[in-house]
Design an enzyme around this catalytic site. Structure first.
Site, short mmCIF file in Angstrom:
data_model
loop_
_atom_site.label_atom_id
_atom_site.label_comp_id
_atom_site.label_asym_id
_atom_site.label_seq_id
_atom_site.Cartn_x
_atom_site.Cartn_y
_atom_site.Cartn_z
N HIS A 1 0.81 -1.22 0.00
CA HIS A 1 0.00 0.00 0.00
C HIS A 1 0.85 1.27 0.00
CE1 HIS A 1 0.56 0.05 4.46
NE2 HIS A 1 0.31 1.34 4.34
N ASP B 1 -0.15 -7.55 1.42
CA ASP B 1 0.37 -6.18 1.47
C ASP B 1 1.90 -6.13 1.49
OD1 ASP B 1 -0.13 -3.35 1.55
OD2 ASP B 1 0.52 -3.37 3.64
N SER C 1 4.39 2.42 8.12
CA SER C 1 3.93 1.42 7.16
C SER C 1 5.10 0.79 6.42
CB SER C 1 2.99 2.07 6.14
OG SER C 1 1.74 2.36 6.71
#
Length: 653
Positions: free
Chosen positions: A262, A318, A399
């Site tokens: 992402h 992801d 992230s």
């Protein structure tokens, strides 16, 4: 003839050195004939709408988008339509320079979508205020090693609103040089500590929450190696995430960099735009939950790396795996983290990350992991990690950061979650796409990890990390300690050494279930007896060593224990001694004096152990018994009542 060849070789080296580009600093510092910076052509960018950008960021945050720190300004600048060429006084180099300014920018970075540097040339990007004696870490340098098939180059951030782009090219190779600047990225948040200082006056600071824990804090002890695997990075000069180097079964130090799908790095163009910032961390441990921990840090952003290619990416778990374009710089002392693809949960986990893409932090969980689907529903694609109330959290910018098992192997990368410094209960948690899921991914090399992390198809379920192949290897420390006793209390003195660094942390185990991290601890035992004590030390490079010894304590009045915990090697067919010094005593020895002996040796029946007093009296403790059993770890009792205090036992041979 050998001497003649040597002279020719030296001549060749001299010529080569003369044609190399000047030192990695502005050419005008070395060539007085070049124009001063204030005379270099200036291009001022159109104003950016920061208020609009911040309003957009509020919506981005609600959607869980990765953090944005800069706005891209489109340009089309080349040496053919911008800047100016000059020549160095010796006529060897052509120098092209262009100043770029974007009002109120906290930092600038640049995207070149056509870049080719001939051998011997270099490109510099530096603040317009750079002085000869200024911080060289603010100068970014690129050369022929940055050439790549995408012909792109994206630069590290330069603090301030004005920067200089400078190319220094061997005069006969100017025709080979290609440069096209298409993106000027205007930092409006404060990316990096220097940019954040510029933002402080307006109250804008891109800092992380105060509950986070700096990696230099004690929580990082024993994890110094995996800390060096993690880097912050920018995408297209405007967005930012975290990622990690990962090892593969070939142990060949390929520059595989694991991050989150992402984060948007799964295309050739975005992968080419990556700029990784290594070892970006605070120099001191700021106490968590203090104002200092939530304020601007002092991490350096001078160790950078630009460009990569996509190897695999998969939305379900992801993950995106990149291969960075250039080999590791030995000076960065990087680490390739191991991984674990087993289908199981773990008793705890460790996260190392860049919250808000600020200085590196560490978060710790002692709660068991659990399987979930992304978003928290039933499923097994992700690991759910519950953070402790005082164990740190993650934030936007974290992230893509790795989650490690207690054995320091990567289990997955951060997808997201509700955790924050203000979160409580189950909201203080995050979800990580599992390496287990990503291993087979979507069933093809472009969507799974197995082809890249196990290139020879060994079937390995897990592997450990690999240290840098460059620079000087870290020499492990040598653990050692001495002890004295008084009654039931033992006092320990750490005498450990580290030949190429320093002892960063200590971990004592006193043999009764209690522990300490103090340098020279004291321990009062509940009962008399002999206890096995271990000291594990970790040096500033992450290497460890353990020393095991024993201590005997007694509840009797005036009881005192004397030890010699220095290891002594026992060669074949030889006599060795381990002297024990006794001082400060009066009267005679006890009729029931305990003597603790610890000898690690194959076949204890080979050994004869005597206690020898200073007057020469010999007390036999062990005489070649025990058959094929190993080691002597035993307390013997001897009548030493005839030994005066000043003539107490002197050695054990």
């Amino acid at each position: 003839m050998k001497r003649i060849c040597g002279s020719l070789l030296l001549l060749g080296l001299s010529i080569s050195a003369a044609l190399a580009a000047p030192a990695s600093r502005p050419a005008a510092f070395d060539y007085a004939n070049l124009s001063s910076v204030d005379k270099v052509a200036l291009r001022t960018m159109p104003a950016v709408d920061v208020a609009k950008a911040k309003a957009e960021d509020l919506q981005r945050d609600k959607r869980g988008d990765i953090p944005r720190f800069a706005l891209a300004i489109d340009v089309d600048m080349t040496p053919q339509n911008s800047g100016a060429w000059e020549y160095t006084a010796d006529g060897q180099f052509a120098v092209w320079r262009q100043r770029v300014r974007s009002e109120k920018a906290l930092s600038l970075n640049f995207g070149f979508t056509d870049y080719y540097m001939p051998a011997g040339g270099r490109l510099l990007v530096y603040p317009a205020t750079q002085a000869p004696a200024g911080d060289r870490g603010l100068i970014s340098q690129y050369d022929a090693s940055n050439n790549n098939s995408a012909r792109q180059l994206w630069t590290a951030v330069v603090p301030g609103a004005e920067a200089v782009i400078e190319a220094v090219i061997p005069r006969d190779k100017v025709g080979e040089f290609k440069l096209r600047l298409t993106k000027v990225n205007h930092d409006y948040v404060g990316f990096g500590p220097l940019a954040r200082r510029l933002a402080a006056a307006s109250g804008e600071k891109g800092v992380s929450g105060s509950c986070n824990i700096d990696v230099v804090c004690p929580e990082g002890d024993g994890r110094r190696d995996i800390i060096r695997a993690v880097g912050a990075y920018s995408k297209s000069g405007t967005l930012a995430c975290t990622g990690s180097l990962v090892n593969n079964t070939a142990n060949d130090r390929k520059m595989y960099f694991l991050t989150a799908h992402h984060c948007g790095m799964g295309t050739a163009s975005t992968a080419a735009s990556i700029v990784v910032y290594w070892n970006y961390q605070n120099s001191t441990c700021r106490a968590p939950n203090t104002p200092a921990s939530g304020a601007n840090g002092d991490g350096s952003m001078s160790q950078t790396q630009s460009g990569s290619t996509v190897k695999a990416t998969y939305a379900t778990s992801d993950f995106t795996l990149l291969e960075l374009n250039n080999a590791a710089n030995p000076a960065f002392n990087l680490f390739w983290a191991g991984w674990d693809r087993r289908d199981q949960n773990y008793p705890g986990a460790i996260a190392i990350h860049h919250p808000n893409v600020a200085e590196k932090r560490i978060s710790n969980s002692t709660s068991p992991t659990s399987f979930v689907a992304w978003g928290g529903g039933a499923g097994t694609t992700h690991l759910n990690v519950q953070w402790q109330p005082s164990g740190g959290v993650t934030e936007p910018g974290s992230s893509g950061s790795p989650i490690y098992s207690p054995e320091k192997r990567v289990l997955g990368q951060l997808h997201g979650g509700p955790s924050s410094c203000s979160a409580t209960g189950t909201n203080r948690s995050d979800q990580y796409g599992r390496v287990f899921t990503s291993w087979t991914g979507g069933g093809a090399a472009a969507s799974r990890l197995s082809d890249w992390l196990d290139p020879a198809s060994t079937g390995a379920q897990f592997i450990d990390g690999l240290d840098s192949g460059g620079g000087t290897p870290n020499t492990p420390p040598v653990a050692n300690f001495t002890s004295t006793t008084s009654g039931l209390t033992a006092t320990f003195t750490d005498s450990s050494t580290d030949s190429d660094g320093s002892i960063a942390s200590r971990s004592w185990n006193f043999g009764d279930g209690s522990t300490s991290t103090a340098t020279n601890p004291s321990k009062t035992y509940a009962a008399a007896g002999t206890y096995t004590v271990t000291l594990t030390v970790t040096d500033n490079g992450g290497a460890t060593n353990t020393k095991t010894g024993s201590v005997t304590v007694s509840g009797g009045p005036g009881a005192q224990t004397y030890t010699n915990d220095t290891d002594v090697a026992i060669p074949d067919n030889a006599t060795v001694e381990s002297p024990i010094t006794v001082s400060g005593r009066t009267g005679n020895g006890s009729a029931t004096t305990p003597i603790q002996v610890t000898i690690y040796h194959t076949y204890k029946s080979d050994l004869k152990v005597d206690l020898v007093a200073p007057d020469g009296t010999v007390y036999n403790l062990h005489n070649r018994t025990g058959g094929s059993a190993h080691n002597i770890i035993q307390t013997f009792t001897k009548d030493l009542s005839s030994e005066a205090a000043q003539r107490a036992p002197g050695s054990c041979g």
